[in-house]
Design an enzyme around this catalytic site. Sequence first.
Site, PDB file in Angstrom:
ATOM      1  N   LYS A  62       0.816  -1.219   0.000  1.00  0.00           N
ATOM      2  CA  LYS A  62       0.000   0.000   0.000  1.00  0.00           C
ATOM      3  C   LYS A  62       0.848   1.267   0.000  1.00  0.00           C
ATOM      4  O   LYS A  62       0.374   2.328  -0.400  1.00  0.00           O
ATOM      5  CB  LYS A  62      -0.968  -0.012   1.180  1.00  0.00           C
ATOM      6  N   TYR A 275     -11.967 -14.913   2.585  1.00  0.00           N
ATOM      7  CA  TYR A 275     -11.055 -13.830   2.950  1.00  0.00           C
ATOM      8  C   TYR A 275     -10.661 -13.917   4.427  1.00  0.00           C
ATOM      9  O   TYR A 275     -11.528 -14.040   5.302  1.00  0.00           O
ATOM     10  CB  TYR A 275     -11.707 -12.456   2.684  1.00  0.00           C
ATOM     11  N   TYR A 301      -2.871 -12.634   2.696  1.00  0.00           N
ATOM     12  CA  TYR A 301      -2.517 -12.290   1.312  1.00  0.00           C
ATOM     13  C   TYR A 301      -1.271 -13.035   0.808  1.00  0.00           C
ATOM     14  O   TYR A 301      -1.364 -13.882  -0.068  1.00  0.00           O
ATOM     15  CB  TYR A 301      -2.256 -10.782   1.192  1.00  0.00           C
TER      16      TYR A 301
HETATM   17  C1  LIG Z   1      -3.734  -5.308   0.186  1.00  0.00           C
HETATM   18  C2  LIG Z   1      -2.762  -6.413   0.144  1.00  0.00           C
HETATM   19  C3  LIG Z   1      -2.634  -7.241  -0.989  1.00  0.00           C
HETATM   20  C4  LIG Z   1      -3.542  -7.161  -2.178  1.00  0.00           C
HETATM   21  O1  LIG Z   1      -3.341  -6.036  -2.948  1.00  0.00           O
HETATM   22  P1  LIG Z   1      -4.592  -5.458  -3.728  1.00  0.00           P
HETATM   23  O2  LIG Z   1      -4.073  -4.270  -4.435  1.00  0.00           O
HETATM   24  O3  LIG Z   1      -5.610  -5.130  -2.678  1.00  0.00           O
HETATM   25  O4  LIG Z   1      -5.091  -6.507  -4.650  1.00  0.00           O
HETATM   26  C5  LIG Z   1      -1.657  -8.208  -0.993  1.00  0.00           C
HETATM   27  N1  LIG Z   1      -0.858  -8.386   0.080  1.00  0.00           N
HETATM   28  C6  LIG Z   1      -0.962  -7.631   1.191  1.00  0.00           C
HETATM   29  C7  LIG Z   1      -0.063  -7.925   2.321  1.00  0.00           C
HETATM   30  C8  LIG Z   1      -1.918  -6.624   1.266  1.00  0.00           C
HETATM   31  O5  LIG Z   1      -2.009  -5.899   2.379  1.00  0.00           O
END
Ligand SMILES: *Cc1c(COP(=O)(O)O)cnc(C)c1O
Length: 347
Positions: A62, A275, A301
Amino acid sequence: MDAAQTDTSPTYDLGLDRFPRVALCHQPTPIEPMVRLSEHLGGPSLYIKRDDCTGLAGGGNKTRKLEFLVGEAVKANADMLVTQGAVQSNHVRQTAAAACRMGLKCHVVLERRVPDRAESYEKTGNVLLDALFGATSEFRPAGLDMNAEAEAVTAALRAEGHNPYFIPGGGSNTVGALGYAACAQEIARQSDESGLPFHWIVMGTGSTGTQAGLVAGLHALDVDLPVMGVSVRQPRERQIAAVHKLAAASAESLNAPTLPVRKILVDDGYVGEGYGIPADSTLEAIRLTARQEGVLLDPVYSGKGMAGLIGMARAGFFKPTDNVLFLHTGGSQALFAYENEILDSLD
Ligand SMILES: *Cc1c(COP(=O)(O)O)cnc(C)c1O
């Protein structure tokens, strides 16, 4: 003739200087070989792009998006960032930290998206860090339109006299996706400079901005490098449609040709129950990557993304001679909110 005239190597320049941006990110992030994990799996050659090392508040993907989003906020003279996410959102943590860096306030709306969590889930990991960064927060039950909720909160704050800047969940709009167009440019340059060609990028995909920006950036640079998104929450067709919508809009904002849907590749075989619920393959990927490489993944993730990479390698999806780049998107701060699952998965 000077060097500039004889140098015919591509410069990989998307002209991102024309977009408002603030510096938040350590970049370029390193690309490292995963020698032991590659050997353990019997090939292909695995590499890791360390976007867990972007440097802001423990890092993560992010931060790259926030460089452009906060750039817009500063341009709009905002005094506050407002965003939303699941309770253990990494995006919310990095937004809260970016607000501190820029001297802005931060207010967040957190969705209780994951069922049956331990009591500590709302106190530890990212939630603890949000509080440390001084973000104020409010909660919502699962299943609402969270961007609509956060926009309503933004409007209420505006009515109270603040000048809030709204950032959608995951920072996933055409502004945030520019951060991953920048990353596409960075990967193309690193590959060129090191003489190491990549044949695949593999990554976890959720709110879509990361994959969309990356694919749009590579497309705009005319770099033919397929990106496999491993879905962390929804079926393949829906994730492809969502990623394509943003990737196509991002390509347009980069003045690139139309981006065809066939460039969006998604595998939904590693979602598990949904999720924020780690599957056995997620926990195995976290353990294996920790023990073979000393690298921390996360249960929501990057653990699912790596489970996808491991599963594809075992299934013979790649050629043995391929160089496969795993995009480490961060998230290990959430490990502590999953202590029971992690402990149970260890031998
Ligand atoms: C948000 C996030 C993702 C996914 O990215 P997106 O742009 O939301 O698809 C992957 N890994 C981590 C650790 C995240 O925080």
